[in-house]
Design an enzyme around this catalytic site. Structure first.
Site, PDB file in Angstrom:
ATOM      1  N   CYS A   1       2.726  53.730  28.889  1.00 48.88           N
ATOM      2  CA  CYS A   1       2.769  54.516  30.124  1.00 48.88           C
ATOM      3  C   CYS A   1       2.909  53.625  31.360  1.00 48.88           C
ATOM      4  O   CYS A   1       3.661  53.935  32.287  1.00 48.88           O
ATOM      5  CB  CYS A   1       1.541  55.413  30.237  1.00 48.88           C
TER       6      CYS A   1
ATOM      7  N   HIS B   1      -4.576  56.657  31.617  1.00 46.67           N
ATOM      8  CA  HIS B   1      -3.141  56.934  31.706  1.00 46.67           C
ATOM      9  C   HIS B   1      -2.608  56.427  33.037  1.00 46.67           C
ATOM     10  O   HIS B   1      -3.355  56.297  34.021  1.00 46.67           O
ATOM     11  CB  HIS B   1      -2.885  58.434  31.589  1.00 46.67           C
TER      12      HIS B   1
ATOM     13  N   ASP C   1       4.459  62.816  34.958  1.00 46.42           N
ATOM     14  CA  ASP C   1       3.867  62.235  33.756  1.00 46.42           C
ATOM     15  C   ASP C   1       4.946  61.620  32.874  1.00 46.42           C
ATOM     16  O   ASP C   1       5.869  62.313  32.430  1.00 46.42           O
ATOM     17  CB  ASP C   1       3.103  63.322  32.996  1.00 46.42           C
TER      18      ASP C   1
END
Length: 232
Positions: free
Chosen positions: A57, A165, A183
């Site tokens: 991520c 995250h 995202d």
């Protein structure tokens, strides 16, 4: 159809999040555009990418932002093309790619990477900042194509599955005080609006280093990095 093990997406917990594709999410999007707080979205969406590994991520977010800022990696990606993707962020001076693949990346390691490839970075651990300062930077960057906010937060604060995250901010709705998260785990959750206060709570959680998570603001450097800068 034969059942296959594994997951195909996750239901987005709402509240507190609001799917960008929902009627209310679209309404927030239109209102934010009218208020001028979606300028960062216009640039980021052109370079939006999905992380290629469950632990990438941070790398996907960073490469997306670097390309949006038109920062030259000064190294070839494939063929004659110079372009950032996750494979271009394998710098032993900060964190090897294989280590990120196995363990993920911390806020401090991501900061090191961003600086090593030539971005101008201002970083803020939540413990050394406050929600008012965070909101100020969100507003400033949402009204600009030249500055982007990268978030490091704990998903549990948003009632989402998973742990830490990293993703970029794609816009802000002042009336609702909500942030649009682009995202990079698109296989899991879609772009979604979340209350800024809930997001701040997620950034206030500590990571594996014992430090709080936080946010960083990236922009173009005053000069392009040289090859020596990149390989140092």
């Amino acid at each position: 159809m034969q059942k296959v093990n594994g997951y195909y997406k996750r239901p987005l917990p709402s509240p507190p999040a609001l799917d960008l594709h929902s009627p209310n999410g679209k309404q927030l999007f239109l209102e934010a555009i009218q208020n001028g707080t979606m300028e960062c979205f216009v640039k980021l969406i052109s370079f939006f990418q999905t992380q290629s590994e469950p632990t990438f991520c941070g790398l996907a977010t960073l490469s997306m932002v670097l390309n949006a800022l038109a920062i030259d990696p000064c190294r070839r990606w494939k063929g004659s093309w110079r372009w950032f993707d996750e494979s271009m962020l394998d710098l032993d001076c900060c964190v090897p790619l294989e280590k990120v693949k196995a363990e993920g990346i911390t806020f401090s390691e991501l900061l090191c990477l961003a600086q090593s490839v030539g971005a101008k970075v201002e970083a803020f651990h939540a413990s050394r900042s406050n929600i008012e300062e965070f909101r100020k930077y969100v507003v400033e960057c949402s009204t600009s194509e030249d500055h982007h906010v990268i978030l490091s937060y704990h998903r549990a604060a948003l009632k989402q599955t998973g742990n830490g995250h990293i993703s970029p901010i794609g816009g802000y709705h002042g009336g609702k005080d909500m942030v649009l998260i682009l995202d990079v785990a698109r296989f899991k959750y879609p772009p979604h609006w979340v209350p800024l206060e809930a997001l701040w709570e997620g950034m206030s959680c500590v990571d594996t280093t014992g430090q709080t998570r936080g946010f960083m603001v990236l922009s173009r450097p005053h000069r392009e990095p040289s090859m020596l800068d990149t390989l140092a």
